[in-house]
Design an enzyme around this catalytic site. Structure first.
Site, PDB file in Angstrom:
ATOM      1  N   SER A 159       0.856  -1.184   0.000  1.00 18.51           N
ATOM      2  CA  SER A 159       0.000   0.000   0.000  1.00 18.51           C
ATOM      3  C   SER A 159       0.895   1.239   0.000  1.00 18.51           C
ATOM      4  O   SER A 159       2.114   1.140   0.146  1.00 18.51           O
ATOM      5  CB  SER A 159      -0.880  -0.001   1.247  1.00 18.51           C
ATOM      6  OG  SER A 159      -0.049   0.114   2.400  1.00 18.51           O
ATOM      7  N   ASP A 170      -1.082  -1.620  -4.023  1.00 19.40           N
ATOM      8  CA  ASP A 170      -2.426  -1.721  -3.460  1.00 19.40           C
ATOM      9  C   ASP A 170      -2.990  -0.306  -3.265  1.00 19.40           C
ATOM     10  O   ASP A 170      -2.293   0.583  -2.760  1.00 19.40           O
ATOM     11  CB  ASP A 170      -2.315  -2.458  -2.110  1.00 19.40           C
ATOM     12  CG  ASP A 170      -3.661  -2.866  -1.545  1.00 19.40           C
ATOM     13  OD1 ASP A 170      -4.645  -2.918  -2.300  1.00 19.40           O
ATOM     14  OD2 ASP A 170      -3.709  -3.158  -0.321  1.00 19.40           O
ATOM     15  N   ASP A 206      -7.395   3.065  -7.449  1.00 17.30           N
ATOM     16  CA  ASP A 206      -8.660   3.085  -6.710  1.00 17.30           C
ATOM     17  C   ASP A 206      -9.332   4.438  -6.907  1.00 17.30           C
ATOM     18  O   ASP A 206      -9.167   5.358  -6.106  1.00 17.30           O
ATOM     19  CB  ASP A 206      -8.423   2.797  -5.222  1.00 17.30           C
ATOM     20  CG  ASP A 206      -9.737   2.786  -4.435  1.00 17.30           C
ATOM     21  OD1 ASP A 206     -10.801   3.004  -5.055  1.00 17.30           O
ATOM     22  OD2 ASP A 206      -9.685   2.535  -3.216  1.00 17.30           O
TER      23      ASP A 206
HETATM   24 ZN   LIG Z   1      -8.379  -2.892  -0.180  1.00 20.45          ZN
END
Ligand SMILES: [Zn+2]
Length: 342
Positions: A50, A83, A105
């Site tokens: 991440s 991520d 995202d």
């Molecule tokens: Zn996630």
């Protein structure tokens, strides 16, 4: 080196009818635990970081840890994945660093908190698809939002994925993989009771898979939060309130309906914390970090091994030779964004 793109890894998983765990890493012991489990079970694997992980360990350290994994375990196909990328810039920096896959995202604005509208999500994701595929890199998008906040990502709001929108989203963005929101959350506190069909909307996965049979679906927030791991933490002085995760059998149900990537982070955190608490309690005079990091690493390896076996990826490590990023770039150019590798 057995660096593989996530596109190839997931296409192979679709062919073989199995799912692949994507495990988050911040440090050496996590990377070792995951790779040892992969070797033990003969599994291809996705290692993901991440933005919080990149910040914690530093890009160069993190990248070289992952690179070391591919050198020490040459028989294992490893995809390196960003991520929850919050912007094209974050995805670009991951690609420059050598990641073979990125998540854009766009369900959230670039603060990683505010829910974004559909048009924003389509545009920002499409931009990343164009950029990433030109380098042979895989792209995961997200539609709908998960509950919970982890590593400073999340609005805390649950918006289940709408199947009609999912079809339009995939047609317009041409992503390789799609993360869907079905009621799961990031973190340890997902459900206050064992989730049933009312709270865990597996029917959304079934419907999306029927309408988008070649899109690889991704389940986020899919730790199972096993009671035995929580109990060890609490037995040795921890304070984890009663909580439920996503049962492994529901994930297996998802795998029958197009789920190919399953994100697991919390279960490794719980395993490590329990092992460290136990080690501290058993010998308070110890102060060598290896005394508690070794059992932590072993406990994480056990969890990863169990998930690899449950998801069906075990035994598939040597099924195929990884296609290089430049070769993948050529394939995307010649066959289009919605290619099939196998
Ligand atoms: Zn996630």
């Amino acid at each position: 080196m057995a660096l593989v793109t996530m596109r190839q890894l997931l296409d192979e998983a679709a062919n073989g009818g199995y799912g692949v765990g994507a495990f988050n890493v911040n440090n050496l012991e996590q990377v070792q635990a995951i790779m040892e489990a992969a070797r033990e079970t003969g599994s291809p694997v996705i290692i993901q970081a991440s933005r919080g992980a990149r910040k914690y360990s530093g890009d160069r350290f993190l990248y070289h840890l992952m690179e070391a994994a591919t050198e020490v375990y040459p028989e294992i196909s490893v995809a390196l994945h960003q991520d929850h990328g919050n912007s094209p810039e974050t995805c670009k920096s991951a690609i420059d660093l050598g990641f073979t896959s990125v998540m854009m995202d766009g369900s959230l604005m670039d603060d990683g908190k505010t829910p974004a509208d559909f048009e924003y999500n389509v545009n920002v994701t499409r931009e990343v698809v164009e950029m990433a595929h030109a380098s042979g890199v895989t792209v995961e998008g997200e539609l709908g939002t998960l509950g919970g906040i982890e590593d400073e990502v999340g609005s805390g709001e649950v918006n289940l994925t709408d199947p009609d929108q999912a079809v339009e989203f995939v047609e317009r963005t041409e992503v390789d993989a799609l993360a869907v929101a079905i009621g799961t959350s990031h973190g340890a506190y997902k459900f206050t009771k064992e989730p049933d069909r009312e709270v865990l909307a597996m029917d959304i996965i079934e419907e999306i898979n029927e309408r988008l049979p070649t899109t690889h679906l991704v389940m986020h927030g899919s730790s199972s939060v096993p009671k035995e791991l929580v109990d060890i933490i609490n037995e040795y002085g921890g304070d984890i309130q009663p909580t439920w995760g996503v049962p492994v059998r529901e994930i297996q149900e998802g795998i029958k309906h197009g789920v190919r990537k399953i994100n697991v982070d919390t279960d490794l955190r719980l395993a490590a914390t329990g092992a460290i608490r136990k080690a501290f309690a058993e010998d308070p005079s110890e102060f060598d970090p290896r005394y508690y990091l070794k059992p932590a690493r072993a406990a994480m390896q056990e969890v990863v091994k169990a998930r690899m076996e449950a998801f069906g990826q075990a035994g598939h490590a040597k099924d195929y030779d990884p296609i290089s990023l430049p070769d993948m770039a050529v394939r995307y150019k010649e066959q289009g964004h919605q290619l099939t590798v196998t």
